[in-house]
Design a protein around this motif. Structure first.
Motif, mmCIF file in Angstrom:
data_model
loop_
_atom_site.group_PDB
_atom_site.id
_atom_site.type_symbol
_atom_site.label_atom_id
_atom_site.label_comp_id
_atom_site.label_asym_id
_atom_site.label_seq_id
_atom_site.Cartn_x
_atom_site.Cartn_y
_atom_site.Cartn_z
ATOM 1 N N GLN A 45 0.750 -1.245 0.000
ATOM 2 C CA GLN A 45 0.105 -0.172 0.058
ATOM 3 C C GLN A 45 0.926 1.356 -0.091
ATOM 4 O O GLN A 45 0.635 2.249 -0.782
ATOM 5 C CB GLN A 45 -0.923 -0.103 1.068
ATOM 6 N N ASP A 46 1.932 1.334 0.954
ATOM 7 C CA ASP A 46 2.801 2.542 0.965
ATOM 8 C C ASP A 46 3.724 2.713 -0.253
ATOM 9 O O ASP A 46 4.103 3.893 -0.836
ATOM 10 C CB ASP A 46 3.686 2.368 2.382
ATOM 11 N N ARG A 47 4.172 1.595 -0.753
ATOM 12 C CA ARG A 47 5.264 1.610 -1.619
ATOM 13 C C ARG A 47 4.591 1.865 -3.130
ATOM 14 O O ARG A 47 5.388 2.188 -3.919
ATOM 15 C CB ARG A 47 6.066 0.620 -1.632
ATOM 16 N N ASP A 103 -6.197 -0.674 -13.220
ATOM 17 C CA ASP A 103 -5.124 -0.722 -12.220
ATOM 18 C C ASP A 103 -3.834 -1.353 -12.550
ATOM 19 O O ASP A 103 -2.802 -1.049 -12.397
ATOM 20 C CB ASP A 103 -5.459 -0.961 -10.644
ATOM 21 N N LEU A 104 -3.975 -2.647 -13.179
ATOM 22 C CA LEU A 104 -2.956 -3.226 -13.663
ATOM 23 C C LEU A 104 -2.154 -2.566 -14.618
ATOM 24 O O LEU A 104 -0.947 -2.404 -14.939
ATOM 25 C CB LEU A 104 -3.497 -4.705 -14.415
ATOM 26 N N ASN A 105 -2.988 -1.642 -15.602
ATOM 27 C CA ASN A 105 -2.264 -0.803 -16.635
ATOM 28 C C ASN A 105 -1.353 0.277 -15.788
ATOM 29 O O ASN A 105 -0.294 0.433 -16.088
ATOM 30 C CB ASN A 105 -3.522 -0.417 -17.563
ATOM 31 N N THR A 106 -2.079 0.687 -14.714
ATOM 32 C CA THR A 106 -1.335 1.876 -13.935
ATOM 33 C C THR A 106 -0.213 1.436 -13.352
ATOM 34 O O THR A 106 0.673 2.249 -13.421
ATOM 35 C CB THR A 106 -2.471 2.101 -12.804
ATOM 36 N N GLY A 114 9.613 4.897 -14.555
ATOM 37 C CA GLY A 114 10.644 5.370 -13.652
ATOM 38 C C GLY A 114 9.895 6.021 -12.341
ATOM 39 O O GLY A 114 10.587 6.389 -11.393
ATOM 40 N N THR A 115 8.454 5.721 -12.235
ATOM 41 C CA THR A 115 7.902 6.245 -10.934
ATOM 42 C C THR A 115 8.356 5.525 -9.884
ATOM 43 O O THR A 115 8.401 6.147 -8.964
ATOM 44 C CB THR A 115 6.200 6.435 -11.394
ATOM 45 N N LEU A 116 8.360 4.221 -9.990
ATOM 46 C CA LEU A 116 8.493 3.407 -8.734
ATOM 47 C C LEU A 116 9.952 3.024 -8.565
ATOM 48 O O LEU A 116 10.472 3.117 -7.415
ATOM 49 C CB LEU A 116 7.550 1.936 -9.153
ATOM 50 N N ILE A 117 10.587 2.393 -9.615
ATOM 51 C CA ILE A 117 12.080 2.646 -9.261
ATOM 52 C C ILE A 117 12.875 3.010 -10.686
ATOM 53 O O ILE A 117 12.494 3.510 -11.615
ATOM 54 C CB ILE A 117 12.249 0.778 -9.541
ATOM 55 N N ASN A 120 18.011 2.074 -14.005
ATOM 56 C CA ASN A 120 19.009 0.873 -14.016
ATOM 57 C C ASN A 120 18.257 -0.580 -13.452
ATOM 58 O O ASN A 120 18.634 -1.568 -13.870
ATOM 59 C CB ASN A 120 20.242 1.204 -13.388
ATOM 60 N N LEU A 121 17.465 -0.228 -12.477
ATOM 61 C CA LEU A 121 16.687 -1.619 -12.154
ATOM 62 C C LEU A 121 15.591 -1.944 -13.276
ATOM 63 O O LEU A 121 15.672 -3.225 -13.362
ATOM 64 C CB LEU A 121 15.731 -1.138 -10.861
ATOM 65 N N ILE A 122 14.862 -1.081 -13.948
ATOM 66 C CA ILE A 122 13.837 -1.563 -14.862
ATOM 67 C C ILE A 122 14.830 -2.218 -16.056
ATOM 68 O O ILE A 122 14.308 -3.155 -16.613
ATOM 69 C CB ILE A 122 13.512 -0.098 -15.652
ATOM 70 N N ASP A 123 16.110 -1.712 -16.309
ATOM 71 C CA ASP A 123 16.916 -2.547 -17.410
ATOM 72 C C ASP A 123 17.194 -3.766 -16.898
ATOM 73 O O ASP A 123 17.137 -4.590 -17.858
ATOM 74 C CB ASP A 123 18.239 -1.538 -17.631
#
Length: 210
Positions: A45-47, A103-106, A114-117, A120-123
């Protein structure tokens, strides 16, 4: 769940081949909860849910579900059984989240833009492996670029009476999520698997840039 898994014999040597295990996600959930000092549901919920404004998404702790939720059905031996009212927390942090296709699309948009991570982690999550399964992601061919190396990334969900596909372009610009509520007891034998795959491809095609 974790104790039972640890008591089972190894079928392969760790690192020798890809074998999916929900238990690994249960362990990951325990690690996150311990590091955050809260339940895995509150950490999600928080993250994730609150930062992305995923207001229709929850981590359930009982069988309660919204009155307007889709009913899930299991098809077995020609009979449909309503299995909506079951405690989704049995899936633990491997698959217990209750959500909507919107919400899955969101989520995938927020994950890949890049909103969450950080990038370099996305890559790292999008590294292509022989199993077509990376760090929590499945890959597929991009309907907008057939025959090329362009890919979409996402995942599929299998549960009692519910199935989902959710995929996104690597940059988070295009998402398509699909859910259906009649499924065979064995996901591999689900009679709606092929129609769902065709619908997903059609959806991805509809998002192609002009």
């Amino acid at each position: 769940m974790i104790a039972q898994a640890l008591a089972m014999p190894w079928t392969t040597e760790p690192g020798s081949e890809f074998v999916y295990s929900n238990t690994n996600y249960a362990i990951l959930g325990r690690i996150i909860a311990e590091q955050d000092g809260k339940t895995i549901g509150q950490s999600l919920q928080d993250r994730i849910f609150d930062p992305l404004d995923m207001t229709a998404t929850t981590y359930p702790i009982d069988a309660a579900i919204a009155d307007n939720a889709l009913h899930g059905y299991v098809l077995e031996n020609g009979t449909y059984t309503d299995v909506t009212a079951f405690d989704a927390s049995i899936w633990s942090s491997g698959a217990a989240v209750v959500s909507t296709v919107g919400d899955l699309n969101t989520f995938f948009r927020g994950l890949f833009d890049g909103t969450l991570i950080p990038q370099n982690l996305i890559d790292e999550m999008q590294v292509v492996t022989p199993s077509t399964y990376g760090l929590g992601l499945l890959l597929g061919g991009d309907a907008c670029n057939p025959g090329s190396a362009e890919l979409v990334f996402g995942n599929r969900g299998n549960g009692f009476g519910y199935r989902t596909y959710a995929f996104s372009s690597p940059d988070g610009q295009r998402q398509v999520s699909l859910a259906w509520t009649t499924a065979g007891a064995n996901p591999a034998a689900d009679p709606l698997e092929q129609p769902a795959a065709e619908a997903l491809i059609a959806g991805l095609t509809s998002t192609c840039p002009a």
